[in-house]
Design a protein around this motif. Structure first.
Motif, PDB file in Angstrom:
ATOM      1  N   LEU A  16      14.472  14.480  -4.138  1.00  0.00           N
ATOM      2  CA  LEU A  16      13.708  14.225  -2.919  1.00  0.00           C
ATOM      3  C   LEU A  16      13.753  15.409  -1.961  1.00  0.00           C
ATOM      4  O   LEU A  16      12.769  15.700  -1.265  1.00  0.00           O
ATOM      5  CB  LEU A  16      14.238  12.963  -2.235  1.00  0.00           C
ATOM      6  N   VAL A  17      14.884  16.100  -1.923  1.00  0.00           N
ATOM      7  CA  VAL A  17      14.996  17.298  -1.077  1.00  0.00           C
ATOM      8  C   VAL A  17      13.968  18.347  -1.502  1.00  0.00           C
ATOM      9  O   VAL A  17      13.255  18.922  -0.672  1.00  0.00           O
ATOM     10  CB  VAL A  17      16.427  17.877  -1.133  1.00  0.00           C
ATOM     11  N   GLY A  18      13.869  18.587  -2.813  1.00  0.00           N
ATOM     12  CA  GLY A  18      12.884  19.542  -3.307  1.00  0.00           C
ATOM     13  C   GLY A  18      11.467  19.138  -2.973  1.00  0.00           C
ATOM     14  O   GLY A  18      10.636  19.963  -2.565  1.00  0.00           O
ATOM     15  N   ALA A  19      11.157  17.854  -3.120  1.00  0.00           N
ATOM     16  CA  ALA A  19       9.801  17.370  -2.856  1.00  0.00           C
ATOM     17  C   ALA A  19       9.448  17.434  -1.377  1.00  0.00           C
ATOM     18  O   ALA A  19       8.347  17.846  -1.002  1.00  0.00           O
ATOM     19  CB  ALA A  19       9.666  15.934  -3.368  1.00  0.00           C
ATOM     20  N   ILE A  20      10.372  17.030  -0.509  1.00  0.00           N
ATOM     21  CA  ILE A  20      10.105  17.039   0.932  1.00  0.00           C
ATOM     22  C   ILE A  20       9.871  18.457   1.437  1.00  0.00           C
ATOM     23  O   ILE A  20       8.920  18.714   2.195  1.00  0.00           O
ATOM     24  CB  ILE A  20      11.268  16.372   1.698  1.00  0.00           C
ATOM     25  N   LEU A  21      10.725  19.386   1.042  1.00  0.00           N
ATOM     26  CA  LEU A  21      10.585  20.757   1.527  1.00  0.00           C
ATOM     27  C   LEU A  21       9.270  21.385   1.053  1.00  0.00           C
ATOM     28  O   LEU A  21       8.604  22.107   1.811  1.00  0.00           O
ATOM     29  CB  LEU A  21      11.774  21.608   1.079  1.00  0.00           C
ATOM     30  N   TRP A  22       8.871  21.109  -0.190  1.00  0.00           N
ATOM     31  CA  TRP A  22       7.587  21.656  -0.659  1.00  0.00           C
ATOM     32  C   TRP A  22       6.422  21.039   0.114  1.00  0.00           C
ATOM     33  O   TRP A  22       5.469  21.740   0.486  1.00  0.00           O
ATOM     34  CB  TRP A  22       7.427  21.412  -2.153  1.00  0.00           C
ATOM     35  N   ASN A  23       6.484  19.743   0.391  1.00  0.00           N
ATOM     36  CA  ASN A  23       5.440  19.107   1.195  1.00  0.00           C
ATOM     37  C   ASN A  23       5.326  19.746   2.571  1.00  0.00           C
ATOM     38  O   ASN A  23       4.219  19.995   3.072  1.00  0.00           O
ATOM     39  CB  ASN A  23       5.738  17.614   1.358  1.00  0.00           C
ATOM     40  N   LEU A  24       6.454  20.011   3.203  1.00  0.00           N
ATOM     41  CA  LEU A  24       6.430  20.564   4.555  1.00  0.00           C
ATOM     42  C   LEU A  24       5.934  22.005   4.569  1.00  0.00           C
ATOM     43  O   LEU A  24       5.184  22.406   5.468  1.00  0.00           O
ATOM     44  CB  LEU A  24       7.826  20.476   5.178  1.00  0.00           C
ATOM     45  N   VAL A  25       6.347  22.793   3.580  1.00  0.00           N
ATOM     46  CA  VAL A  25       5.900  24.187   3.530  1.00  0.00           C
ATOM     47  C   VAL A  25       4.386  24.269   3.320  1.00  0.00           C
ATOM     48  O   VAL A  25       3.681  25.022   4.004  1.00  0.00           O
ATOM     49  CB  VAL A  25       6.648  24.952   2.419  1.00  0.00           C
ATOM     50  N   THR A  26       3.863  23.493   2.385  1.00  0.00           N
ATOM     51  CA  THR A  26       2.422  23.532   2.130  1.00  0.00           C
ATOM     52  C   THR A  26       1.635  22.933   3.294  1.00  0.00           C
ATOM     53  O   THR A  26       0.516  23.362   3.588  1.00  0.00           O
ATOM     54  CB  THR A  26       2.075  22.796   0.829  1.00  0.00           C
ATOM     55  N   TRP A  27       2.206  21.939   3.982  1.00  0.00           N
ATOM     56  CA  TRP A  27       1.555  21.420   5.188  1.00  0.00           C
ATOM     57  C   TRP A  27       1.482  22.492   6.261  1.00  0.00           C
ATOM     58  O   TRP A  27       0.457  22.628   6.942  1.00  0.00           O
ATOM     59  CB  TRP A  27       2.329  20.209   5.707  1.00  0.00           C
ATOM     60  N   LEU A  28       2.545  23.262   6.423  1.00  0.00           N
ATOM     61  CA  LEU A  28       2.573  24.299   7.449  1.00  0.00           C
ATOM     62  C   LEU A  28       1.445  25.309   7.257  1.00  0.00           C
ATOM     63  O   LEU A  28       0.803  25.722   8.230  1.00  0.00           O
ATOM     64  CB  LEU A  28       3.932  25.017   7.429  1.00  0.00           C
ATOM     65  N   VAL A  29       1.185  25.689   6.017  1.00  0.00           N
ATOM     66  CA  VAL A  29       0.132  26.686   5.752  1.00  0.00           C
ATOM     67  C   VAL A  29      -1.212  26.020   5.482  1.00  0.00           C
ATOM     68  O   VAL A  29      -2.199  26.714   5.188  1.00  0.00           O
ATOM     69  CB  VAL A  29       0.522  27.596   4.577  1.00  0.00           C
ATOM     70  N   GLY A  30      -1.274  24.695   5.588  1.00  0.00           N
ATOM     71  CA  GLY A  30      -2.552  24.002   5.470  1.00  0.00           C
ATOM     72  C   GLY A  30      -3.114  23.914   4.076  1.00  0.00           C
ATOM     73  O   GLY A  30      -4.330  23.801   3.907  1.00  0.00           O
ATOM     74  N   LEU A  31      -2.256  23.922   3.056  1.00  0.00           N
ATOM     75  CA  LEU A  31      -2.733  23.860   1.676  1.00  0.00           C
ATOM     76  C   LEU A  31      -2.548  22.452   1.114  1.00  0.00           C
ATOM     77  O   LEU A  31      -1.431  21.921   1.118  1.00  0.00           O
ATOM     78  CB  LEU A  31      -1.981  24.859   0.795  1.00  0.00           C
ATOM     79  N   PRO A  32      -3.620  21.838   0.608  1.00  0.00           N
ATOM     80  CA  PRO A  32      -3.510  20.497   0.032  1.00  0.00           C
ATOM     81  C   PRO A  32      -2.937  20.511  -1.373  1.00  0.00           C
ATOM     82  O   PRO A  32      -3.650  20.430  -2.366  1.00  0.00           O
ATOM     83  CB  PRO A  32      -4.968  20.003   0.031  1.00  0.00           C
ATOM     84  N   SER A  33      -1.628  20.633  -1.470  1.00  0.00           N
ATOM     85  CA  SER A  33      -0.965  20.581  -2.779  1.00  0.00           C
ATOM     86  C   SER A  33      -0.595  19.139  -3.105  1.00  0.00           C
ATOM     87  O   SER A  33      -0.778  18.242  -2.287  1.00  0.00           O
ATOM     88  CB  SER A  33       0.285  21.467  -2.781  1.00  0.00           C
ATOM     89  N   SER A  34      -0.053  18.929  -4.283  1.00  0.00           N
ATOM     90  CA  SER A  34       0.206  17.573  -4.761  1.00  0.00           C
ATOM     91  C   SER A  34       1.611  17.095  -4.392  1.00  0.00           C
ATOM     92  O   SER A  34       2.604  17.644  -4.871  1.00  0.00           O
ATOM     93  CB  SER A  34       0.032  17.524  -6.288  1.00  0.00           C
ATOM     94  N   SER A  35       1.681  16.064  -3.574  1.00  0.00           N
ATOM     95  CA  SER A  35       2.973  15.437  -3.280  1.00  0.00           C
ATOM     96  C   SER A  35       3.538  14.783  -4.533  1.00  0.00           C
ATOM     97  O   SER A  35       4.753  14.751  -4.739  1.00  0.00           O
ATOM     98  CB  SER A  35       2.804  14.377  -2.186  1.00  0.00           C
ATOM     99  N   SER A  36       2.645  14.260  -5.372  1.00  0.00           N
ATOM    100  CA  SER A  36       3.087  13.624  -6.614  1.00  0.00           C
ATOM    101  C   SER A  36       3.826  14.613  -7.494  1.00  0.00           C
ATOM    102  O   SER A  36       4.908  14.338  -8.011  1.00  0.00           O
ATOM    103  CB  SER A  36       1.871  13.084  -7.377  1.00  0.00           C
ATOM    104  N   HIS A  37       3.252  15.794  -7.670  1.00  0.00           N
ATOM    105  CA  HIS A  37       3.866  16.792  -8.542  1.00  0.00           C
ATOM    106  C   HIS A  37       5.116  17.394  -7.912  1.00  0.00           C
ATOM    107  O   HIS A  37       6.032  17.806  -8.624  1.00  0.00           O
ATOM    108  CB  HIS A  37       2.857  17.877  -8.885  1.00  0.00           C
ATOM    109  N   ALA A  38       5.154  17.434  -6.578  1.00  0.00           N
ATOM    110  CA  ALA A  38       6.384  17.877  -5.915  1.00  0.00           C
ATOM    111  C   ALA A  38       7.524  16.914  -6.236  1.00  0.00           C
ATOM    112  O   ALA A  38       8.650  17.334  -6.524  1.00  0.00           O
ATOM    113  CB  ALA A  38       6.159  17.962  -4.408  1.00  0.00           C
ATOM    114  N   LEU A  39       7.213  15.624  -6.201  1.00  0.00           N
ATOM    115  CA  LEU A  39       8.234  14.622  -6.511  1.00  0.00           C
ATOM    116  C   LEU A  39       8.649  14.704  -7.980  1.00  0.00           C
ATOM    117  O   LEU A  39       9.838  14.661  -8.314  1.00  0.00           O
ATOM    118  CB  LEU A  39       7.697  13.231  -6.191  1.00  0.00           C
ATOM    119  N   MET A  40       7.663  14.828  -8.861  1.00  0.00           N
ATOM    120  CA  MET A  40       7.961  14.946 -10.286  1.00  0.00           C
ATOM    121  C   MET A  40       8.795  16.193 -10.566  1.00  0.00           C
ATOM    122  O   MET A  40       9.766  16.157 -11.321  1.00  0.00           O
ATOM    123  CB  MET A  40       6.669  15.034 -11.103  1.00  0.00           C
TER     124      MET A  40
END
Length: 413
Positions: free
Chosen positions: A86-110
């Motif tokens: 979950l730590v890996g997924a949350i940090l990736w979500n926040l980084v991509t949100w900061l730069v405005g890129l719609p990446s996959s939360s699903s794949h971050a979790l996986m």
């Protein structure tokens, strides 16, 4: 409720935090096109999306079971592994949100789950056939299928409406766009909220609170639905701007076609248990809708940055998850250190975002100027009458009046 230890409680809270970030990270999937075309006001759009996300969370548990029972060997997983994932997924979500890129939360979790599992129990604990068949292949297929469907639907919409640009026509498509946006929100709840349900259920199994192969308890379904709905209501305005204005300029017909195509793909995947990325589906459909309109173009510079983020999501989250799992292996103080790092990093990212605030007041501002490829395409593609493609203003100078040399005129006289 099942017996919950302190560590298990921390894992559950962290999972709900991820679900919250999933909500505001993916609001753009349902409502970006609706907001960018003016079909709904921004705050109304996110409120509607939040409510339907909550409803969608109760419609199915197939995706949750894919995660809790299929992706990794649940009998060899410790709660610390789930926490690290979950730590890996949350940090990736926040980084991509900061730069405005719609990446996959699903794949971050996986990715976080796979990385943490490998670090803890080795590669044998990951079910490679499930990873490939229900995660990776849908990740590639989803944007292609949704994009082609949206392109065809867009061309069909313009063909049926002809050259009509009346207020009634636009109003009708906007109404259809609102309905299709609601369908995407419902589909998002059936797909993405379930991922957190699956993670919490996996943690409960790992902690001995529920029996292996159990379905998510009712309280898990309710809490996951509420968390993603709250995140959705707050709105990920940075990503909404990129999805609504950064990829292409959409008319109501295109928005309706894009959202209907994406919703169809997402709902079909949820029904058969594919852990599909709604981000990939919606992004593909938006690009397809952009290409489906005569004179419409896609900003390929933005699309390229999104594609790079998609490729990096799984390995980046996996690396962070594996590192976090290694640190938690040192005992309670290691787990505490990872928790402090997560909180501090999240706060730092939030503070950085305050330097340029994007909210419902400026979400429809242009995301970025047109790139070189976009300008080249727009230069050779005549836009429809009365429109300007891709935000580029073409100025055609009026023909100059012929001039006559006065001396020549006198000689003729």
């Amino acid at each position: 409720m099942e017996h919950i230890t302190l560590l298990l409680g921390i894992v559950i809270v962290t999972a709900l935090v991820f679900d919250f970030t999933n909500g505001f990270h993916d609001t753009a999937n349902a409502m970006a096109t609706t907001i960018s075309t003016g079909a709904l006001k921004p705050k109304v759009a996110v409120a509607m999306s939040a409510a339907l996300n909550l409803v969608g969370a109760f419609l199915s548990v197939e995706v949750a079971n894919t995660i809790s029972k299929g992706l990794v060997d649940e009998t060899g997983i410790r709660p610390e592994v789930i926490f690290a994932a979950l730590v890996g997924a949350i940090l990736w979500n926040l980084v991509t949100w900061l730069v405005g890129l719609p990446s996959s939360s699903s794949h971050a979790l996986m990715g976080g789950l796979v990385g943490a599992t490998i670090a803890s129990a080795g590669t044998g604990a990951v079910h490679g056939d499930v990873l490939v068949g229900k995660v990776l292949l849908p990740a590639v297929a989803a944007p292609i299928v949704a994009g082609l469907a949206a392109m065809v639907a867009t061309r069909l919409s313009y063909k049926l409406s002809g050259d009509a640009e009346t207020k009634a026509t636009k109003k009708g498509y906007r109404a259809g766009q609102i309905a299709s946006a609601g369908l995407v929100s419902l589909a998002h709840g059936t797909n993405d909220a379930q991922k957190t349900m699956g993670i919490i259920t996996l943690a409960l199994v790992a902690g001995g609170a529920v029996a292996p192969d159990s379905d998510p308890p009712v309280w898990v379904i309710l809490s996951a639905g509420l968390a993603i709905a709250l995140g959705t209501y707050l709105g990920g305005w940075r990503i909404i701007r990129t999805m609504g204005k950064g990829l292409t300029d959409l008319q109501p017909q295109q928005g309706f076609a894009a959202q209907t195509s994406a919703a169809t793909v997402i709902l079909a995947s949820s029904h058969i248990g594919f852990s599909l990325s709604t981000t990939h589906s919606v992004s593909g459909s938006v690009m397809g809708a952009g290409l489906g309109r005569k004179g419409g173009v896609v900003r390929w510079s933005t699309a390229t940055r999104m594609a790079v983020a998609w490729v990096l999501t799984l390995p980046a989250a996996a690396m962070v998850g594996a590192l976090a799992e290694w640190v938690t292996g040192f005992g309670a103080w290691g787990t505490a250190l990872v928790a402090v790092f997560l909180v501090a990093s999240s706060f730092a990212i939030w503070r950085r975002s305050r330097r340029e605030v994007i909210d419902h007041n400026n979400v429809n501002d242009d995301a970025e100027p047109a790139g070189v490829v976009t300008q080249a395409i727009a230069a050779v593609t005549p836009p429809p009458a009365g429109t300007v493609a891709d935000g580029l203003t073409a100025t055609i100078p009026a023909p100059a009046e012929p001039t006559v040399n006065p001396s020549a005129q006198s000689r003729v006289a």
